[in-house]
Design a protein around this motif. Structure first.
Motif, mmCIF file in Angstrom:
data_model
loop_
_atom_site.group_PDB
_atom_site.id
_atom_site.type_symbol
_atom_site.label_atom_id
_atom_site.label_comp_id
_atom_site.label_asym_id
_atom_site.label_seq_id
_atom_site.Cartn_x
_atom_site.Cartn_y
_atom_site.Cartn_z
ATOM 1 N N MET A 1 0.864 -1.171 0.000
ATOM 2 C CA MET A 1 0.000 0.000 0.000
ATOM 3 C C MET A 1 0.909 1.232 0.000
ATOM 4 S SD MET A 1 -3.381 0.548 0.106
ATOM 5 C CE MET A 1 -3.978 -0.978 0.749
ATOM 6 N N TYR A 2 0.535 2.202 -0.796
ATOM 7 C CA TYR A 2 1.307 3.431 -0.924
ATOM 8 C C TYR A 2 0.429 4.620 -0.561
ATOM 9 C CZ TYR A 2 4.651 0.607 -3.477
ATOM 10 O OH TYR A 2 5.566 -0.353 -3.829
ATOM 11 N N GLU A 3 1.049 5.645 -0.002
ATOM 12 C CA GLU A 3 0.334 6.849 0.377
ATOM 13 C C GLU A 3 0.793 7.996 -0.513
ATOM 14 O OE1 GLU A 3 -0.652 7.853 4.620
ATOM 15 O OE2 GLU A 3 0.870 9.396 4.216
ATOM 16 N N VAL A 4 -0.181 8.708 -1.083
ATOM 17 C CA VAL A 4 0.100 9.860 -1.929
ATOM 18 C C VAL A 4 -0.612 11.060 -1.324
ATOM 19 C CG1 VAL A 4 -0.149 10.847 -4.232
ATOM 20 C CG2 VAL A 4 0.313 8.403 -3.980
ATOM 21 N N ALA A 5 0.156 12.117 -1.032
ATOM 22 C CA ALA A 5 -0.408 13.301 -0.397
ATOM 23 C C ALA A 5 -0.177 14.531 -1.278
ATOM 24 C CB ALA A 5 0.234 13.511 0.968
ATOM 25 N N PHE A 6 -1.218 15.357 -1.430
ATOM 26 C CA PHE A 6 -1.124 16.601 -2.199
ATOM 27 C C PHE A 6 -2.358 17.448 -1.922
ATOM 28 C CE2 PHE A 6 -3.367 13.515 -4.671
ATOM 29 C CZ PHE A 6 -4.372 14.206 -5.321
ATOM 30 N N GLU A 7 -2.167 18.760 -1.902
ATOM 31 C CA GLU A 7 -3.259 19.733 -1.774
ATOM 32 C C GLU A 7 -4.270 19.396 -0.675
ATOM 33 O OE1 GLU A 7 -5.087 20.586 -5.546
ATOM 34 O OE2 GLU A 7 -3.152 20.780 -6.538
ATOM 35 N N GLY A 8 -3.811 18.882 0.442
ATOM 36 C CA GLY A 8 -4.709 18.541 1.542
ATOM 37 C C GLY A 8 -5.310 17.152 1.457
ATOM 38 N N PHE A 9 -5.086 16.456 0.364
ATOM 39 C CA PHE A 9 -5.583 15.096 0.184
ATOM 40 C C PHE A 9 -4.512 14.094 0.595
ATOM 41 C CE2 PHE A 9 -7.756 17.519 -3.199
ATOM 42 C CZ PHE A 9 -9.066 17.298 -2.828
ATOM 43 N N VAL A 10 -4.922 13.013 1.209
ATOM 44 C CA VAL A 10 -4.032 11.888 1.493
ATOM 45 C C VAL A 10 -4.754 10.644 0.995
ATOM 46 C CG1 VAL A 10 -2.808 10.566 3.235
ATOM 47 C CG2 VAL A 10 -3.043 13.044 3.510
ATOM 48 N N LEU A 11 -4.162 10.006 -0.004
ATOM 49 C CA LEU A 11 -4.775 8.849 -0.643
ATOM 50 C C LEU A 11 -3.980 7.583 -0.349
ATOM 51 C CD1 LEU A 11 -5.414 10.393 -4.175
ATOM 52 C CD2 LEU A 11 -6.938 10.410 -2.189
ATOM 53 N N GLN A 12 -4.673 6.526 -0.053
ATOM 54 C CA GLN A 12 -4.067 5.208 0.091
ATOM 55 C C GLN A 12 -4.269 4.488 -1.236
ATOM 56 O OE1 GLN A 12 -2.332 4.261 2.838
ATOM 57 N NE2 GLN A 12 -2.772 6.322 3.593
ATOM 58 N N CYS A 13 -3.168 4.143 -1.894
ATOM 59 C CA CYS A 13 -3.236 3.552 -3.235
ATOM 60 C C CYS A 13 -2.660 2.140 -3.238
ATOM 61 C CB CYS A 13 -2.448 4.400 -4.223
ATOM 62 S SG CYS A 13 -3.033 6.090 -4.359
ATOM 63 N N GLU A 14 -3.279 1.321 -4.046
ATOM 64 C CA GLU A 14 -2.823 -0.053 -4.231
ATOM 65 C C GLU A 14 -2.422 -0.209 -5.696
ATOM 66 O OE1 GLU A 14 -4.690 -4.229 -3.011
ATOM 67 O OE2 GLU A 14 -5.885 -3.157 -4.491
ATOM 68 N N ILE A 15 -1.242 -0.744 -5.926
ATOM 69 C CA ILE A 15 -0.796 -1.005 -7.291
ATOM 70 C C ILE A 15 -1.372 -2.347 -7.706
ATOM 71 C CG2 ILE A 15 1.188 -1.447 -8.765
ATOM 72 C CD1 ILE A 15 2.727 0.552 -6.994
ATOM 73 N N THR A 16 -2.156 -2.334 -8.781
ATOM 74 C CA THR A 16 -2.791 -3.569 -9.237
ATOM 75 C C THR A 16 -1.974 -4.261 -10.321
ATOM 76 O OG1 THR A 16 -4.143 -2.314 -10.806
ATOM 77 C CG2 THR A 16 -5.104 -2.794 -8.633
ATOM 78 N N GLU A 17 -1.153 -3.482 -11.041
ATOM 79 C CA GLU A 17 -0.296 -4.072 -12.060
ATOM 80 C C GLU A 17 0.908 -3.173 -12.287
ATOM 81 O OE1 GLU A 17 -0.508 -5.740 -16.627
ATOM 82 O OE2 GLU A 17 -2.349 -5.491 -15.478
ATOM 83 N N LEU A 18 2.077 -3.796 -12.390
ATOM 84 C CA LEU A 18 3.310 -3.060 -12.634
ATOM 85 C C LEU A 18 4.146 -3.826 -13.641
ATOM 86 C CD1 LEU A 18 5.307 -0.760 -11.971
ATOM 87 C CD2 LEU A 18 6.164 -2.191 -10.111
ATOM 88 N N VAL A 19 4.463 -3.179 -14.744
ATOM 89 C CA VAL A 19 5.340 -3.746 -15.760
ATOM 90 C C VAL A 19 6.526 -2.802 -15.875
ATOM 91 C CG1 VAL A 19 5.587 -4.381 -18.188
ATOM 92 C CG2 VAL A 19 3.413 -4.749 -17.020
ATOM 93 N N ASP A 20 7.715 -3.338 -15.685
ATOM 94 C CA ASP A 20 8.922 -2.525 -15.713
ATOM 95 C C ASP A 20 9.964 -3.270 -16.542
ATOM 96 O OD1 ASP A 20 10.754 -0.554 -15.216
ATOM 97 O OD2 ASP A 20 10.682 -0.748 -13.039
ATOM 98 N N VAL A 21 10.037 -2.949 -17.836
ATOM 99 C CA VAL A 21 10.935 -3.633 -18.754
ATOM 100 C C VAL A 21 12.161 -2.753 -18.971
ATOM 101 C CG1 VAL A 21 11.196 -4.567 -21.078
ATOM 102 C CG2 VAL A 21 9.021 -4.799 -19.885
ATOM 103 N N GLU A 22 13.316 -3.279 -18.589
ATOM 104 C CA GLU A 22 14.550 -2.520 -18.752
ATOM 105 C C GLU A 22 14.938 -2.453 -20.220
ATOM 106 O OE1 GLU A 22 17.761 -3.173 -16.143
ATOM 107 O OE2 GLU A 22 16.467 -3.752 -14.481
ATOM 108 N N SER A 23 15.722 -1.433 -20.543
ATOM 109 C CA SER A 23 16.136 -1.255 -21.935
ATOM 110 C C SER A 23 17.075 -2.378 -22.362
ATOM 111 C CB SER A 23 16.828 0.097 -22.110
ATOM 112 O OG SER A 23 18.009 0.140 -21.344
#
Length: 91
Positions: free
Chosen positions: A1-23
């Motif tokens: 779980m990741y927390e993202v904060a900005f402009e008075g908002f604090v969001l709890q975010c879940e990454i559902t998919e991550l693709v990271d292909v190196e060059s």
């Protein structure tokens, strides 16, 4: 779980998919393979808005969905920043 904060908002975010292909510069099948690419999908699980007195208000699922849509690029870049920081700390 990741927390993202900005402009008075604090969001709890879940990454559902991550693709990271190196060059892979030796690959000529596509520019993406040669240069690498990243893709990320996330969902906002919960969110809070803090007013000027630091009083929290729950955003609810509709509020979270609206913020996820409106600030998708910012949230995504912040999630990538946190992922990269985790990887650096693990190395």
């Amino acid at each position: 779980m990741y927390e993202v904060a900005f402009e008075g908002f604090v969001l709890q975010c879940e990454i559902t998919e991550l693709v990271d292909v190196e060059s892979n510069p030796g690959t000529w099948t596509s520019d993406w393979d040669a240069q690498g690419y990243r893709e990320l999908e996330f969902r906002v699980v919960s969110g809070v808005l803090y007013d000027e007195n630091d009083t929290p208000s729950d955003l609810g699922s509709n509020g979270c969905a609206k913020l996820a849509e409106r600030y998708a690029e910012f949230i995504e870049s912040e999630l990538y920043r946190q992922i990269d920081a985790e990887r650096e700390n693990a190395a």
